[in-house]
Design an enzyme around this catalytic site. Structure first.
Site, PDB file in Angstrom:
ATOM      1  N   CYS A  15      13.861  10.937   6.551  1.00 33.17           N
ATOM      2  CA  CYS A  15      13.773  10.576   7.974  1.00 33.17           C
ATOM      3  C   CYS A  15      15.108  10.730   8.677  1.00 33.17           C
ATOM      4  O   CYS A  15      15.157  11.029   9.859  1.00 33.17           O
ATOM      5  CB  CYS A  15      13.269   9.148   8.115  1.00 33.17           C
ATOM      6  SG  CYS A  15      14.276   7.973   7.209  1.00 33.17           S
TER       7      CYS A  15
ATOM      8  N   LYS B  24       0.877  -1.180   0.000  1.00 33.78           N
ATOM      9  CA  LYS B  24       0.000   0.000   0.000  1.00 33.78           C
ATOM     10  C   LYS B  24       0.909   1.223   0.000  1.00 33.78           C
ATOM     11  O   LYS B  24       1.461   1.599   1.030  1.00 33.78           O
ATOM     12  CB  LYS B  24      -0.874  -0.024   1.267  1.00 33.78           C
ATOM     13  CG  LYS B  24      -2.229   0.652   1.144  1.00 33.78           C
ATOM     14  CD  LYS B  24      -2.196   2.119   0.748  1.00 33.78           C
ATOM     15  CE  LYS B  24      -1.932   3.043   1.910  1.00 33.78           C
ATOM     16  NZ  LYS B  24      -1.736   4.451   1.482  1.00 33.78           N
TER      17      LYS B  24
ATOM     18  N   GLU C 295       9.591   1.895  10.915  1.00 35.82           N
ATOM     19  CA  GLU C 295      10.645   2.897  10.690  1.00 35.82           C
ATOM     20  C   GLU C 295       9.936   4.243  10.681  1.00 35.82           C
ATOM     21  O   GLU C 295       9.177   4.554   9.756  1.00 35.82           O
ATOM     22  CB  GLU C 295      11.361   2.629   9.375  1.00 35.82           C
ATOM     23  CG  GLU C 295      12.211   1.387   9.472  1.00 35.82           C
ATOM     24  CD  GLU C 295      12.936   1.013   8.203  1.00 35.82           C
ATOM     25  OE1 GLU C 295      12.880   1.778   7.235  1.00 35.82           O
ATOM     26  OE2 GLU C 295      13.540  -0.061   8.192  1.00 35.82           O
TER      27      GLU C 295
END
Ligand code: NAD
Length: 505
Positions: free
Chosen positions: A300, A191, A266
């Site tokens: 990130c 997804k 994560e």
């Protein structure tokens, strides 16, 4: 014709199919719209024009994807590792062949600069090759002897898994999560994020054209609260590999509770780069600038908090400000561009609101500080540096996820460590010092899953990837990925006719 104009023409050709056909799901090897026929639009952040209509999958589409993944699982799991290795290498070959198409589509869907995206497809191919080579040994375990017994451990693929990815560098991240799952023998329902769904479609097509059996990899587009939620709740899905925001991770944990989902998270970061006066300041400044402004700061592992020893604070932040001001902002397909438009107007608004928050909190704008009028009029934000900040400010605590750096000064090592650890996150840290003993001491005490000393983030694929605190649960990379996608099983063999208690006489 300038490079930009040539690239625009090529991008238009690559995007034409998406404009024409939309972005379909892929279930059991067949392209399919959402069962209820609904779609949503993905925009180009360059000019906010729609790029394609995307299938808006929901629970029924996820159910079909999960059933296809379940049906494909036994044969895929039973395929010899050597055969899986060959197939995954073929996928890597096909990614390399279509690297330009992937890069151009990614640039237009995400606003990321071609300078970085040109390599993203190759990194994606490398991810497939890395895990392909490990597929034959994925099931290996260890032998543990004791008197009268030999224990043998082995690993088996956990089953069909759900992979949920974010909108930043979506192609590379999808390969990073999906390649090890396939190498382990799992089947997948993917997804992707609703802001940048295009290259996920290319990726599943590439895999199937390279020979991946139908149903091994299924793609279901849709909104997080519908398709994403349904995937995390589906009883046939044994584990969820998720990359995204920390608060979404909490939701997924709750949603997966009833089916006891194994999760790997994560999540977000507010990563410190700590610069001591004895560091090579020029190199440290280049690395700090690279780690916050490359990939538009939508990364990130970006070093979004700059902690600098007081004695060199002004000199160092001047250096960073000068470099930030010289960064070329522009169209993502212009080869000279470093910073392109942010992913979406909603995200741009969030980043700009943090810039206003920083100003109102009393931090000083030393570079950038607002919107940039870039080509196409899209979501451009100038690379921004705040100086004179404190760690209590929201711009020092909350993940902005844009080209915004917050600089704070410290007086000594103890204060540097306290500031570095004073955050809910713990993904990465970057330490700059020439004192090796301090580097050992400091990194030992720093709360982060990954730390680089005197370096920007240079990824070595076998090393563990992941965060501590609110930045994640679990590790990826090398064998760590197989630990997540596989179950470890222990089998004990008696080696002697040992005495068995006779309970019934
Ligand atoms: P997000 O959490 O909003 O969305 C990520 C994905 O989760 C999307 O596909 C979304 O549709 C889906 N989702 C949303 N709600 C859901 C729900 N209730 N159930 C299931 N799925 C749901 O994150 P984002 O804004 O797309 O990405 C940015 C975030 O990702 C940042 O916080 C960034 O730090 C993080 N990130 C972390 C890493 C890492 O390795 N630690 C890497 C890249 C990005």
């Amino acid at each position: 014709m300038s490079d930009l104009q040539g690239n625009l023409k090529k991008a238009e050709a690559y995007l034409a199919r998406f404009k024409r056909d939309g972005v379909l799901n892929q279930i059991g090897g067949e392209a399919a719209p959402a069962l209820d026929g609904t779609t949503f639009e993905t925009l180009s952040p360059v000019d906010l024009k729609p790029l394609a209509k995307v299938a808006r999958g929901g629970a029924v589409d996820i159910d079909r994807g999960a059933k296809a993944a379940k049906a494909a699982f036994p044969a895929w799991a039973a395929m010899p590792g050597e055969a899986r290795k060959k197939l995954l290498h073929r996928i890597a070959d096909a990614i390399e062949t279509r690297a330009e198409e992937i890069a151009f589509v990614e640039c237009m869907d995400t606003g990321q600069a071609l300078k970085f995206m040109a390599k993203a497809a190759l990194r994606g191919a490398e991810n497939f090759r890395f895990f392909a080579d490990r597929a034959p040994e994925a099931r290996d375990g260890e032998t543990l002897r004791t008197t009268g017994q030999v224990n043998m451990t082995t690993r088996v693929p956990i089953g069909p898994v759900g992979i949920i990815t974010p909108w930043n560098t979506p192609f590379m991240l999808s390969t990073w999560k999906i390649a090890p799952a396939l190498a382990a023998g799992c089947t997948v329902v993917h997804k992707p994020a609703e802001f940048s769904p295009l290259t996920a479609r290319l990726l599943v097509e590439i895999a199937e054209e390279a020979g991946l059996p139908k149903g091994v990899w299924n793609l279901v587009n849709g909104l997080g609260e519908h398709a994403g939620k349904a995937l995390t709740e589906h009883p046939d899905i044994k584990a969820i590999g998720f990359v995204g925001e920390s608060r979404t991770g909490s939701m997924i944990m709750r949603q997966g509770a009833d089916t006891l989902k194994r999760v790997h998270f994560e999540l977000g970061g507010k990563n410190p780069v700590i610069v001591f006066a004895d560091a090579d300041l020029e190199r440290a400044a280049d690395a700090a600038v690279f780690m916050i402004y490359s990939l538009n700061g939508e990364r990130c592992t970006s070093s979004s908090r700059l902690l600098v020893e007081a004695s060199v604070y002004d000199e160092f932040t001047d250096l960073v400000a000068e470099k930030a001001k010289r960064i070329k902002i522009g169209h993502p397909l212009d080869p000279a561009t470093v910073v392109g438009p942010l992913i979406h107007p909603v995200h741009e608004e969030k980043v700009l609101s943090y810039i206003e928050i920083g100003k109102s909190e009393g931090a000083v704008v030393a570079a950038g500080g607002g919107k940039f009028a870039g080509p196409g009029g899209g979501c451009y934000v100038s690379p921004t540096l705040f100086t004179g900040a404190t760690n209590r400010m929201r711009i020092a605590q909350e993940e902005i996820f844009g080209p915004v750096l917050t600089a704070i000064s410290f007086k000594d090592e103890a204060e540097a460590l306290a500031l570095a650890n004073d955050t809910q996150y713990g993904l990465t840290g970057y330490l700059w010092t020439s004192d090796v003993t301090r580097a050992f001491r400091f990194t030992d005490a720093l709360d982060a899953g990954m730390i680089w000393v005197n370096s920007e983030n240079v990824r070595h694929l076998p090393t563990p990837f992941g965060g501590v605190k609110n930045s994640g649960i679990g590790r990826d990379g090398g064998d760590h990925s197989f630990d997540f996608y596989m179950e470890t099983k222990n089998i004990a063999f008696a080696t002697t006719a040992h005495a068995i208690q006779k309970l019934g006489g």
